[in-house]
Design an enzyme around this catalytic site. Structure first.
Site: not given
Ligand code: ZN
Ligand code: ZN
Length: 439
Positions: A96, A166
């Protein structure tokens, strides 16, 4: 003569195989200066969720150089890098990319100075406070190793860079944009996350559930406002909301099976403007955590029931019942590690890194939308593991008590990036080679 030749051959062999005698570890070590330079660059230039434009472009260009077929803009800013290398499993490796609205206070020479105004109008610094910069760097380190070792594996690699973790949005965005239809559909999926609760270079893994269901819930408690001196003419939403907060605690303590973990936290309670005014509303914001679908339903149904019941008890008229909003768009499902790949990878890691560096860790109530790649097709073998980042000297000084050290999302989170990236790159590559092993 013969023995001389043997000695010479031995000497040559020794010279060719350095101390660690592990070609993968050595190759990762050789790549570390380049990877650390990339890490510092990514760390100094963090980008918020779904805005990972520069990070994704940088890494996409690197993956292209390695011979991957690269597609950008998948799920807005996501990247899919595919390498087909003969018959075999299809392995998805995920990193990510997003940073957080946190003003960095690590004092590192390459600390982020980036500042933005968020959509909500808040001016803030931006920081890789969750360590996704170590994930992206490891992604490239792993891509380099696997591209260089093509003769040692067979199958298809689908290496993805995911935006918006997030906000629990990016994995879904990539799936909705055809991740499993436009590209080879994975049979296996692996990711890792850096960890503040483990010392640098130590790997942790959970069997079964690893991370929780995460729900965000808003409760808009209505009232009938008026003068603070004449409460008999009002319906006080602060008293009602306070009762709701108290009653909600019984969901976990009295209604939930203690064997099935659950959390109901009221993280925000806003009402009123002045001492002598009874407000006409109060707003609560909750985070609700669980592992199973059943517990999740029990909590969410229970919240609706308790909120309505308390409002009735307070004498609120039907048209002023509190409004409960479950933010479905922000829901992150629980992350599950499947049995086979978890067992085989844990055994592989233990053999490679030693039992003192590979430990079974309990599941946590944090959330990760990596879960969605498995939930979209539960026949996939899926694993997320932790790689410790707490610097060894700080860990020892704290006596191994992670609560005394900065956590993920802290403005002081400064992992031992070298340990995280070198360990994770070696671990991801070894795990990939195991899944894609020949014959
Ligand atoms: Zn995070
Ligand atoms: Zn993370």
């Amino acid at each position: 003569m013969r023995s001389q030749l043997l000695a010479a051959t031995l000497l040559l062999a020794m010279a060719a195989t350095p101390a660690s005698a592990d070609p993968l570890r050595d190759a990762v070590a050789k790549d570390m200066p380049s990877l650390l330079a990339l890490y510092k660059d990514l760390h100094a230039n963090p980008e918020l969720s779904m805005q990972e434009v520069k990070s994704s472009a940088k890494l996409a260009a690197e993956a292209k150089k390695l011979g991957f077929e690269v597609t950008t803009g998948v799920g807005k800013t996501g990247v899919v890098a595919v390498m087909k290398n003969g018959p075999g499993p299809v392995l998805l490796l995920r990193a990510d990319m997003d940073a957080l609205p946190v003003t960095e206070q690590t004092g590192l020479p390459f600390a982020s100075k980036v500042r933005v105004t968020t959509a909500a109008g808040v001016e803030t610094g931006v920081m890789h406070a969750c360590g996704h910069d170590t994930h992206m760097t490891t992604w490239l380190g792993t891509a380099r190793r696997l591209a260089a070792m093509k003769d040692q594996w067979s199958g298809t690699l689908v290496m993805i860079l995911q935006p918006g973790e997030e906000i629990g949005f990016g994995a879904k965005a990539m799936l909705d944009d055809g991740l499993y239809s436009r590209f080879p559909k994975p049979t296996h999926a692996i990711a890792f996350h850096d960890a503040a609760a483990l010392p640098a270079g130590v790997i942790g893994y959970s069997n079964g559930y690893a991370l929780a269901n995460v729900d965000s819930v808003d409760i808009d408690v209505k009232g009938i406002g008026g003068h603070g001196a004449y409460p008999q003419t009002t319906k006080d939403p602060i008293v009602l909301a306070a009762r709701i907060v108290g009653a909600l605690q019984t969901l976990v303590s009295r209604e939930n099976d203690p064997q099935s973990p659950a959390v109901v936290t009221v993280g925000s309670f806003h009402a009123g403007a002045k001492h002598n005014i009874i407000s006409d509303n109060a707003k609560l914001q909750l985070t609700v955590r669980s592992y199973t679908d059943e517990t999740r339903k029990l909590l969410l149904d229970g919240i609706r029931r308790i909120v309505r019941g308390e409002a009735i008890a307070a004498g609120m008229p039907e048209d002023k019942m509190p409004v409960v909003t479950i933010r479905e768009g922000e829901y992150t499902p629980a992350t599950f590690n499947t049995e086979k790949i978890t067992a085989s990878t844990a055994a592989l890691f233990t053999e490679r890194f030693g039992a003192d560096r590979v430990i079974a860790t309990p599941a946590v109530m944090g959330g990760e939308d990596f879960s969605r790649f498995w939930l979209a097709d539960k026949s996939i073998e899926s694993l997320i593991f932790w790689v410790g980042g707490a610097p060894k000297d700080k860990w020892d000084a704290a006596g191994g008590d992670a609560a005394k050290l900065p956590s993920l999302h802290s403005p002081f989170w400064a992992p031992d990036a070298e340990a995280v990236i070198s360990t994770a790159t070696e671990a991801m590559t070894a795990a990939a080679l195991d899944v894609l092993k020949k014959g």
